[in-house]
Design a protein around this motif. Structure first.
Motif, PDB file in Angstrom:
ATOM      1  N   PHE A   1       0.866 -58.076  13.843  1.00 19.05           N
ATOM      2  CA  PHE A   1       1.166 -59.489  13.646  1.00 19.05           C
ATOM      3  C   PHE A   1       0.589 -60.321  14.788  1.00 19.05           C
TER       4      PHE A   1
ATOM      5  N   THR B   1       2.724 -69.136  12.291  1.00 19.52           N
ATOM      6  CA  THR B   1       2.219 -67.820  12.661  1.00 19.52           C
ATOM      7  C   THR B   1       1.560 -67.886  14.035  1.00 19.52           C
TER       8      THR B   1
ATOM      9  N   ILE C   1       7.636 -64.914  10.072  1.00 21.50           N
ATOM     10  CA  ILE C   1       6.912 -64.482  11.256  1.00 21.50           C
ATOM     11  C   ILE C   1       7.650 -63.302  11.861  1.00 21.50           C
TER      12      ILE C   1
ATOM     13  N   GLY D   1      -1.135 -65.017   7.312  1.00 19.78           N
ATOM     14  CA  GLY D   1      -0.873 -64.389   8.600  1.00 19.78           C
ATOM     15  C   GLY D   1       0.279 -63.416   8.526  1.00 19.78           C
TER      16      GLY D   1
END
Length: 529
Positions: free
Chosen positions: A57, A129, A235, A340
């Motif tokens: 990530f 993100t 996220i 993302g």
């Protein structure tokens, strides 16, 4: 035939041990006790929920790899040997005037107050993100100097480490939102705009009121969803303290960072990341129209809407409610989208794919038009990455679709330019870059053009922004060539007649004539006259 290969993907870092795989399940044909990895099921056996998401990530963007039965490659662009549509009024039509460099690629959107763009593309929503935050300077300045719209996505205020809330829980200060808006405006020259998205949490935080009062922002975007997933924005968070802060602000955080057993698992290293999730919205006509009125009362000149790859019902709602509200732009995001952070199985297996949802949108727009209802300006999103497919989408959706919303394909040039700067600073240019030279002036083909335009300010333009500018110029010039070949010298003159369907199935989905039938009557008339 399986339209994708399940149970193993580079996106989530998994693979099949065997070269022989069951098409439906993605399991190795011979699953051996003692296998050391590593398909999705193998890795999920000890990392669980982590395997749902592409990673790492903040360092990657991901796009689904399902191979749909029909896509834009199943359409081709018609070319003609005569004619020229869309030249400025009074310009004679001949070989000296009908040259591809004369093609006008500008577009505009808006119900009453129009926003012009130099090219018919704009960025996807770049929100909370990490990859959007870390690269914002490149993305924002790149969009501004290219003359296209930049979408600041959801949750930017809500996750801002410097967020200050007032006694009512509303945004009082958001340094990150301020930074994002101000960077774009430094180089904005009248083409495109920056607009901010609102989701459930943004509305609760009063994000619209903040950007209207502090920044006099003219446009705000309501968000129903996106093509990459049918749940809210997500996220990953690596700090337990940060996760707790976001939970205290009202976000859904999983696993719950306030539970003693989760704290213990984090401290022992078993849990390395937590997830912040946004809430699902619930749409009704009355609430939507009331929200549009509320935002106009705040002072916004334009209201736009972003919707995802939901069912035909939600698509009809977006078009009909948007028409009644007189919104300025409706962006329709088809599956699979790029992101993302979205669940990998969801990206591949949910939602109406882009060409299908655009075909439905065209049909529904025609129905509204026949009823005398004006259709808002439309944009299509979801996996379009070059000018050929972009032009096909605009032709297929003419006259309703004004632009293509592009996510990863406009982010990548920003990251490439940024990395070229890093390689230059380190004296470690890859060979496929150094073959063009060893200086910024040598490597970036449009450097001198930008220097001539911006003078001393060229030093304030990061190389990621030059990357985006270079890509947009390639896109714009490539579109000029395609348009000239189809004898369209303005986007206002393109039509569905400029396309042909290469398969009977794509003709059925899109309503575009099959290649063997397109213009057949006109051709026969010439032959038989």
């Amino acid at each position: 035939m399986n339209l994708r290969r399940p149970n193993a993907s580079e996106a989530v870092g998994t693979f099949n041990r065997s070269r022989d795989v069951v098409p439906m399940s993605g399991l190795c044909s011979r699953c051996v006790d003692g296998c050391k990895g590593g398909c999705d099921i193998w890795l999920s056996s000890f990392r669980g929920r982590e395997v749902i998401y592409p990673g790492p990530f903040g360092e990657i963007t991901a796009g689904a790899d399902k191979n749909y039965p029909v896509d834009y490659s199943h359409l081709n662009i018609q070319g003609y040997a005569v004619g020229a549509k869309g030249l400025p009024e009074g310009v004679p039509i001949n070989s000296d005037t009908a040259v591809f460099s004369s093609v006008d690629t500008t577009t505009e959107y808006g119900w009453d107050i129009k926003v012009p763009m130099r090219a018919p593309i704009f960025t996807g929503a770049l929100g909370s993100t990490e990859i959007a935050r870390a690269n914002w300077e490149h993305f924002a300045i790149g969009a501004a100097i290219s003359g296209i719209t930049l979408v600041c996505g959801e949750n930017v205020c809500g996750i801002d480490p410097g967020l200050v809330l007032d006694v009512h829980g509303k945004v009082k200060e958001s340094p990150e939102m301020d930074r994002r808006i101000n960077i774009y405006r430094e180089f904005h020259d009248g083409y495109g705009e920056i607009l901010v998205q609102l989701n459930v949490e943004d509305t609760r935080f009063g994000t619209a009121e903040y950007v209207a009062s502090k920044h006099n922002l003219e446009t705000i975007e309501l968000k129903w969803g996106q093509g990459a997933k049918c749940i809210g924005g997500e996220i990953k968070v690596k700090s337990l303290d940060r996760a707790t802060e976001l939970k205290n602000r009202g976000y859904i955080v999983l696993p719950d960072p306030t539970h003693p057993e989760i704290k213990k698992a984090y401290e022992s290293g078993a849990i390395k990341e937590l997830e912040r999730h946004s809430r699902l919205g619930f749409v009704t006509k009355e609430d939507f129209l009331a929200e549009v009125d509320r935002l106009r009362d705040i002072g916004f000149k334009r209201i736009t809407l972003k919707t995802g790859a939901y069912s035909a019902v939600e698509l009809a709602m977006a078009l009909r409610y948007g028409a009644e509200a007189k919104i300025d732009l409706l962006t329709i995001d088809g599956a699979p989208g790029g992101t993302g952070m979205s669940p990998w199985p969801m990206m591949n297996e949910w939602g109406i794919p882009t060409i299908y949802i655009q075909s439905l949108a065209y049909q529904y727009a025609e129905l509204l038009k026949k009823r005398g209802i004006r259709v808002p300006d439309l944009a299509i999103a979801g996996g379009i990455a070059d000018e050929a497919n972009g032009f096909k989408a605009l032709c297929m959706g003419a006259p309703y679709f004004k632009a293509v919303c592009m996510g990863r394909s406009l982010m990548i040039p920003g990251m490439v330019g940024k990395n070229i700067q890093k390689w230059l600073d380190a004296g470690d240019l890859p060979k496929n870059v150094s073959k063009y030279g060893s200086t910024v002036e040598d490597i970036f083909v449009y450097y001198e053009d930008l220097k001539q335009k911006y003078g001393a300010r060229i030093s304030d333009i990061p190389l990621g922004a030059m990357g985006i500018y270079s890509y947009v110029e390639r896109y714009r010039i490539g579109m000029q060539q395609l348009m000239a070949g189809s004898r369209n010298f303005s986007l206002k003159s393109i039509s569905r007649n400029d396309l042909m369907a290469l398969t009977e199935e794509s003709a059925k989905v899109t309503g575009i004539p099959y290649v063997m039938d397109a213009y057949s009557d006109a051709a026969e008339e010439i032959l038989l006259s």
